[in-house]
Design a protein around this motif. Structure first.
Motif, PDB file in Angstrom:
ATOM      1  N   ASP A   1     -12.815  10.040   2.672  1.00 21.94           N
ATOM      2  CA  ASP A   1     -11.895   8.910   2.482  1.00 21.94           C
ATOM      3  C   ASP A   1     -10.573   9.358   1.885  1.00 21.94           C
ATOM      4  N   ILE A   2     -10.635  10.244   0.910  1.00 21.70           N
ATOM      5  CA  ILE A   2      -9.409  10.721   0.239  1.00 21.70           C
ATOM      6  C   ILE A   2      -8.560  11.543   1.197  1.00 21.70           C
TER       7      ILE A   2
ATOM      8  N   ILE B   1      -3.299  13.924  -4.235  1.00 16.88           N
ATOM      9  CA  ILE B   1      -4.392  13.275  -3.489  1.00 16.88           C
ATOM     10  C   ILE B   1      -5.209  14.332  -2.748  1.00 16.88           C
TER      11      ILE B   1
ATOM     12  N   ASP C   1       0.832  -1.204   0.000  1.00 14.82           N
ATOM     13  CA  ASP C   1       0.000   0.000   0.000  1.00 14.82           C
ATOM     14  C   ASP C   1       0.868   1.256   0.000  1.00 14.82           C
ATOM     15  N   SER C   2       0.359   2.316  -0.599  1.00  9.23           N
ATOM     16  CA  SER C   2       1.152   3.541  -0.752  1.00  9.23           C
ATOM     17  C   SER C   2       1.476   4.205   0.587  1.00  9.23           C
ATOM     18  N   ILE C   3       0.698   3.934   1.615  1.00  7.79           N
ATOM     19  CA  ILE C   3       1.000   4.498   2.932  1.00  7.79           C
ATOM     20  C   ILE C   3       2.302   3.904   3.460  1.00  7.79           C
TER      21      ILE C   3
ATOM     22  N   LEU D   1      -2.835  10.137   6.190  1.00  2.00           N
ATOM     23  CA  LEU D   1      -2.051   8.975   6.608  1.00  2.00           C
ATOM     24  C   LEU D   1      -0.735   8.889   5.846  1.00  2.00           C
ATOM     25  N   ILE D   2      -0.740   9.225   4.571  1.00  2.00           N
ATOM     26  CA  ILE D   2       0.500   9.227   3.788  1.00  2.00           C
ATOM     27  C   ILE D   2       1.455  10.295   4.319  1.00  2.00           C
TER      28      ILE D   2
ATOM     29  N   ARG E   1      -6.813   9.288   3.716  1.00  2.00           N
ATOM     30  CA  ARG E   1      -5.695   8.583   3.080  1.00  2.00           C
ATOM     31  C   ARG E   1      -4.497   9.519   2.893  1.00  2.00           C
TER      32      ARG E   1
END
Length: 157
Positions: free
Chosen positions: A113-114, A95, A52-54, A120-121, A117
């Motif tokens: 949601d975006i 994002i 996952d990108s995170i 979190l990144i 995310r």
């Protein structure tokens, strides 16, 4: 060929930001190298290993942090001059932009949601830099710490 192009474009991104950041000219190439390798590690972990990108951002920023500390020692410059341009390719700006588009089109559930995310990144990038900073401090001793250590050993005898 794809990995080479990804490295070149992320290198140029970090190189350009080092120029905008007004770093000394001799540090443009090392700062670009930090950003290029960090984003290359992000891409390899997210694309090749399907992580996952995170978590890939965590790994990429960890590599950027370690490279920044090594370049700072080699080039005798502050770590921040390599770290800031190095994380620029990892920042989730697109994002956040998509999240803002969803807010403007009144799609609040998708926007939420975006934004979560993207946050979190960004947090993973900060944690990766924190881990690399602590690891570098435990392995790379500063010259003043070496002097203090040798001074205390000599006076304890």
């Amino acid at each position: 060929m794809t990995l080479f192009l990804i490295f070149i474009f992320s290198f140029l991104t970090s190189f350009g930001f080092a120029f905008i950041y007004d770093a000394p000219q001799r540090l443009f190439l090392p700062a670009g190298l930090c950003g290029g390798l960090g984003y290359l590690m992000f891409f390899i972990t997210s694309d090749t290993f399907a992580i996952d990108s995170i978590y890939a951002s965590l790994y990429g920023s960890f590599v950027v942090g370690l490279m920044s500390h090594m370049m700072a020692r080699v080039c005798k410059a502050p770590v921040i001059l390599f770290m800031v341009p190095g994380i620029i390719p990892l920042v989730p700006g697109s994002i956040f932009f998509k999240g803002a588009q969803k807010v403007l089109t009144l799609e609040f559930n998708e926007a939420n949601d975006i934004f979560v995310r993207a946050t979190l990144i960004a947090g993973a990038i900060a944690v990766g830099l924190l881990f690399s900073n602590q690891l570098a401090k435990s392995f790379f001793k500063s010259p003043t710490a070496r002097i203090k250590q040798s001074f205390s050993k000599n006076h304890l005898k």
